[in-house]
Write a protein that holds these residues in place. Structure first.
Motif, short mmCIF file in Angstrom:
data_model
loop_
_atom_site.label_atom_id
_atom_site.label_comp_id
_atom_site.label_asym_id
_atom_site.label_seq_id
_atom_site.Cartn_x
_atom_site.Cartn_y
_atom_site.Cartn_z
N LEU A 1 0.80 -1.22 0.00
CA LEU A 1 0.00 0.00 0.00
C LEU A 1 0.84 1.27 0.00
CD1 LEU A 1 -2.82 -1.01 2.50
CD2 LEU A 1 -2.86 -1.06 -0.01
N ARG A 2 2.12 1.12 0.20
CA ARG A 2 3.04 2.27 0.23
C ARG A 2 2.66 3.28 1.32
NH1 ARG A 2 6.99 -0.08 -1.74
NH2 ARG A 2 6.92 -0.65 -3.91
N LEU A 3 2.22 2.77 2.48
CA LEU A 3 1.95 3.64 3.62
C LEU A 3 3.29 4.05 4.23
CD1 LEU A 3 -0.83 1.52 5.37
CD2 LEU A 3 -1.16 3.59 4.01
N PRO A 4 3.48 5.32 4.53
CA PRO A 4 4.75 5.75 5.13
C PRO A 4 4.96 5.08 6.49
CG PRO A 4 3.49 7.63 4.34
CD PRO A 4 2.59 6.44 4.25
N ILE A 5 6.07 4.41 6.64
CA ILE A 5 6.39 3.71 7.88
C ILE A 5 6.59 4.70 9.03
CG2 ILE A 5 8.15 2.27 9.00
CD1 ILE A 5 8.36 0.72 6.39
N ALA A 6 7.07 5.88 8.72
CA ALA A 6 7.35 6.88 9.76
C ALA A 6 6.09 7.23 10.56
CB ALA A 6 7.94 8.14 9.14
N TRP A 7 4.93 7.23 9.93
CA TRP A 7 3.69 7.53 10.66
C TRP A 7 3.51 6.59 11.83
CZ3 TRP A 7 -0.52 7.69 6.24
CH2 TRP A 7 -0.26 8.76 5.39
N PHE A 8 3.72 5.31 11.58
CA PHE A 8 3.54 4.31 12.61
C PHE A 8 4.65 4.37 13.64
CE2 PHE A 8 1.32 2.99 8.82
CZ PHE A 8 0.07 2.71 9.32
N GLN A 9 5.84 4.73 13.21
CA GLN A 9 6.94 4.87 14.16
C GLN A 9 6.71 6.06 15.09
OE1 GLN A 9 9.92 4.87 11.02
NE2 GLN A 9 10.80 2.98 11.86
N TYR A 10 6.22 7.16 14.56
CA TYR A 10 5.91 8.31 15.41
C TYR A 10 4.77 7.98 16.38
CZ TYR A 10 8.95 11.37 12.67
OH TYR A 10 10.03 11.95 12.05
N THR A 11 3.81 7.20 15.92
CA THR A 11 2.73 6.76 16.81
C THR A 11 3.28 5.92 17.93
OG1 THR A 11 1.16 6.80 14.97
CG2 THR A 11 0.54 5.51 16.91
N LEU A 12 4.18 5.00 17.60
CA LEU A 12 4.83 4.17 18.63
C LEU A 12 5.56 5.04 19.64
CD1 LEU A 12 6.71 0.89 18.02
CD2 LEU A 12 7.56 2.55 19.63
N CYS A 13 6.25 6.07 19.17
CA CYS A 13 6.96 6.98 20.08
C CYS A 13 6.00 7.64 21.06
CB CYS A 13 7.67 8.09 19.29
SG CYS A 13 9.06 7.55 18.34
N ALA A 14 4.92 8.18 20.53
CA ALA A 14 3.95 8.87 21.39
C ALA A 14 3.33 7.91 22.41
CB ALA A 14 2.87 9.51 20.53
N LEU A 15 2.93 6.75 21.97
CA LEU A 15 2.31 5.78 22.88
C LEU A 15 3.32 5.25 23.90
CD1 LEU A 15 0.03 3.86 20.37
CD2 LEU A 15 -0.66 5.60 22.05
N SER A 16 4.56 5.12 23.50
CA SER A 16 5.61 4.69 24.42
C SER A 16 5.84 5.75 25.50
CB SER A 16 6.90 4.41 23.65
OG SER A 16 7.88 3.90 24.50
N LEU A 17 5.79 7.01 25.12
CA LEU A 17 5.95 8.09 26.10
C LEU A 17 4.76 8.16 27.06
CD1 LEU A 17 7.59 10.87 23.91
CD2 LEU A 17 8.67 9.48 25.70
N VAL A 18 3.58 7.84 26.58
CA VAL A 18 2.42 7.78 27.48
C VAL A 18 2.62 6.66 28.50
CG1 VAL A 18 -0.06 7.32 27.63
CG2 VAL A 18 0.80 8.82 25.86
N GLY A 19 3.13 5.52 28.04
CA GLY A 19 3.44 4.42 28.95
C GLY A 19 4.49 4.82 29.98
N ALA A 20 5.51 5.54 29.53
CA ALA A 20 6.55 6.01 30.45
C ALA A 20 5.97 6.98 31.47
CB ALA A 20 7.68 6.67 29.67
N LEU A 21 5.08 7.85 31.02
CA LEU A 21 4.45 8.81 31.93
C LEU A 21 3.61 8.08 32.99
CD1 LEU A 21 3.88 11.74 32.72
CD2 LEU A 21 1.99 11.71 31.08
N ALA A 22 2.90 7.04 32.56
CA ALA A 22 2.09 6.27 33.51
C ALA A 22 2.98 5.61 34.56
CB ALA A 22 1.27 5.22 32.76
N MET A 23 4.11 5.07 34.12
CA MET A 23 5.04 4.43 35.06
C MET A 23 5.68 5.46 35.99
SD MET A 23 6.86 1.64 32.65
CE MET A 23 5.88 0.51 31.69
N LEU A 24 5.98 6.63 35.45
CA LEU A 24 6.55 7.69 36.29
C LEU A 24 5.55 8.13 37.35
CD1 LEU A 24 8.90 9.63 36.83
CD2 LEU A 24 7.84 11.20 35.19
N LEU A 25 4.30 8.26 36.96
CA LEU A 25 3.27 8.64 37.92
C LEU A 25 3.13 7.58 39.00
CD1 LEU A 25 1.11 10.66 38.76
CD2 LEU A 25 -0.49 9.39 37.34
N ARG A 26 3.21 6.31 38.60
CA ARG A 26 3.13 5.23 39.60
C ARG A 26 4.31 5.32 40.57
NH1 ARG A 26 4.86 -0.29 39.24
NH2 ARG A 26 5.10 -0.03 37.00
N ALA A 27 5.52 5.59 40.06
CA ALA A 27 6.69 5.72 40.93
C ALA A 27 6.52 6.89 41.90
CB ALA A 27 7.95 5.90 40.09
#
Length: 171
Positions: free
Chosen positions: A127-153
């Motif tokens: 489909l020639r979907l830009p891979i970067a879109w999904f990589q940036y999404t992964l970055c954002a969701l990973s940072l949300v996970g990090a924020l959740a863990m930081l809040l727990r700490a």
């Protein structure tokens, strides 16, 4: 007051990431159903593999923060009953902070990879979907996970957080 504001903002981000993960799961189910029905009529869904593979990023990392918030990660507490509660709290805080570091490093590494993917115009095979879109999404969701863990700490350090008690979960 500041902690309550941070908790509220984090809860909203966790809810948003879980919602995106849920939408991703529903999307993949729909793609698979359409593809299977199409195969029965000799017309499989073109690009279904691209759609499924890229959406898996959203499903896995979308649910990660909620999994942490609900204490759903796999833990092995062999020595928990042998340690005093204070030591268990230190271990829980350390684990949460280690998770923050890991998820921030994942976000950083994938962000650098996304920049490279964008520069090279990398895309999915069919489909020639830009891979970067999904990589940036992964970055954002990973940072949300990090924020959740930081809040727990932070909440564990302040004494208002709950510690994991597997013996209560088994009941």
């Amino acid at each position: 007051m500041m902690l309550a504001l941070l908790e509220k903002a984090t809860e909203r981000l966790i809810g948003l990431s879980a919602f995106l993960g849920t939408l991703g799961l529903l999307f993949i189910v729909a793609v698979i159903v359409v593809d299977v029905i199409g195969r029965n009529f000799g017309m499989p869904l073109y690009g279904s593999q691209d759609l499924i593979i890229m959406t898996m990023v959203v499903i896995v990392f979308g649910g990660m923060a909620l999994c942490d918030r609900m204490d759903g990660h796999i833990v092995v507490d062999i020595f928990q009953e042998s340690f005093p509660p204070g030591m268990n709290r230190v271990i829980d805080v350390f684990s949460a902070l280690l998770g923050v570091i890991i998820f921030v490093l994942i976000a950083y590494t994938v962000f650098k990879s996304a920049q490279l993917s964008q520069m090279l115009n990398l895309s999915t095979n069919l489909l020639r979907l830009p891979i970067a879109w999904f990589q940036y999404t992964l970055c954002a969701l990973s940072l949300v996970g990090a924020l959740a863990m930081l809040l727990r700490a932070v909440t564990l350090l302040l004494g208002s957080g709950q510690q994991h008690h597997p013996e209560k979960d088994a009941l």
